[in-house]
Scaffold this active site. Structure first.
Site, PDB file in Angstrom:
ATOM      1  N   ASP A   1      50.680  25.928 -20.607  1.00 45.98           N
ATOM      2  CA  ASP A   1      52.034  26.214 -21.102  1.00 45.98           C
ATOM      3  C   ASP A   1      52.929  24.980 -21.002  1.00 45.98           C
ATOM      4  O   ASP A   1      53.094  24.404 -19.923  1.00 45.98           O
ATOM      5  CB  ASP A   1      52.667  27.361 -20.312  1.00 45.98           C
ATOM      6  CG  ASP A   1      52.000  28.692 -20.584  1.00 45.98           C
ATOM      7  OD1 ASP A   1      51.851  29.044 -21.770  1.00 45.98           O
ATOM      8  OD2 ASP A   1      51.612  29.374 -19.617  1.00 45.98           O
TER       9      ASP A   1
ATOM     10  N   ASP B   1      47.248  21.246 -17.842  1.00 45.62           N
ATOM     11  CA  ASP B   1      48.045  22.474 -17.817  1.00 45.62           C
ATOM     12  C   ASP B   1      48.043  23.048 -19.235  1.00 45.62           C
ATOM     13  O   ASP B   1      47.707  22.354 -20.201  1.00 45.62           O
ATOM     14  CB  ASP B   1      49.466  22.120 -17.366  1.00 45.62           C
ATOM     15  CG  ASP B   1      50.433  23.268 -17.526  1.00 45.62           C
ATOM     16  OD1 ASP B   1      50.188  24.339 -16.956  1.00 45.62           O
ATOM     17  OD2 ASP B   1      51.426  23.095 -18.261  1.00 45.62           O
TER      18      ASP B   1
ATOM     19  N   ASP C   1      53.498  19.416 -17.560  1.00 43.41           N
ATOM     20  CA  ASP C   1      54.880  19.235 -18.016  1.00 43.41           C
ATOM     21  C   ASP C   1      55.897  19.606 -16.951  1.00 43.41           C
ATOM     22  O   ASP C   1      57.094  19.613 -17.234  1.00 43.41           O
ATOM     23  CB  ASP C   1      55.132  20.099 -19.260  1.00 43.41           C
ATOM     24  CG  ASP C   1      55.078  21.582 -18.930  1.00 43.41           C
ATOM     25  OD1 ASP C   1      54.008  22.046 -18.462  1.00 43.41           O
ATOM     26  OD2 ASP C   1      56.091  22.276 -19.121  1.00 43.41           O
TER      27      ASP C   1
END
Length: 224
Positions: free
Chosen positions: A10, A8, A167
């Site tokens: 961001d 990922d 995250d």
């Protein structure tokens, strides 16, 4: 078979927490909506922008939601036009290059649009680091497994040798749905508890912890 690490962006590689919250605040102001708290905004990160903002303000009509999305994108565009670039988290650059040297295949799977992906791939050396990049504009967004399955196809990988690093709970849910291993990081938008509840096998406290978890995964993939 060489393992595949799908990252990922961001909250995992790039610290965009302040930028994303500010864009949501700017967009809310533009539409006369109450300014959302950071806690509300962090929960929607990882989804496609249209879906995320719908979750944030579900009462909006389709036309109002389109205006909300446009105002959010305009906030980011103004910031980037002024020269802003989100910083990488500490240790990210070294870790990515180490994985590449060790024979890993690397890919991206993000809720950003194609413009955001291109902006990140323009970072020095990143276009050579990642074998493929997949985003919400390519098809169903997270937690649907479509973009992770596309990354595996593009990199000639199978679920048993693929790990998704993110995250958010959306990343973990996507990995579970795709049959890949879900690894979380504790420095982004969702808490470790939220990620573990969604299926994350481990949530790394820092980059050395993530490196160790990836080394364990690679060793297990080779032994399988």
């Amino acid at each position: 078979m060489r393992p595949l690490a799908v990252f990922d962006i961001d909250g995992t590689l790039v610290d965009s927490r302040a930028s994303i919250h500010q864009a949501a605040v700017d967009a809310a102001r533009a539409l006369g909506l109450p300014e959302p708290s950071y806690d509300r905004v962090r929960r929607i990160v990882g989804l496609s922008l249209h879906q995320a903002l719908h979750v944030l303000e579900p009462q909006l009509t389709d036309a109002e939601l389109a205006d909300f999305v446009a105002a959010f994108q305009d906030s980011f565009r103004r910031r980037y036009d002024a020269g802003h670039q989100e910083p990488l988290y500490s240790g990210v650059e070294d870790s990515l290059r180490r994985l590449k040297r060790d024979g890993w295949r690397l890919a991206l799977a993000t809720g950003q649009n194609r413009r955001g992906v291109a902006r990140n791939l323009a970072r020095t050396g990143w276009a050579e680091l990642f074998q493929s990049a997949h985003c919400a504009e390519d098809g169903p967004g997270k937690p649907d497994p479509a973009m992770l399955l596309a990354a595996m196809t593009a990199c000639d990988a199978c679920p048993a040798t693929t790990v998704m690093i993110g995250d958010t709970s959306h990343d973990a849910e996507m990995a579970v749905a795709a049959g890949a291993a879900p690894l979380g990081v504790a420095w982004g938008f969702h808490t470790a508890q939220e990620q573990i509840a969604a299926g994350a096998l481990h949530v790394a406290a820092d980059m050395p912890d993530l490196d160790a978890a990836l080394d364990r995964f690679a060793a297990g993939a080779k032994a399988a």
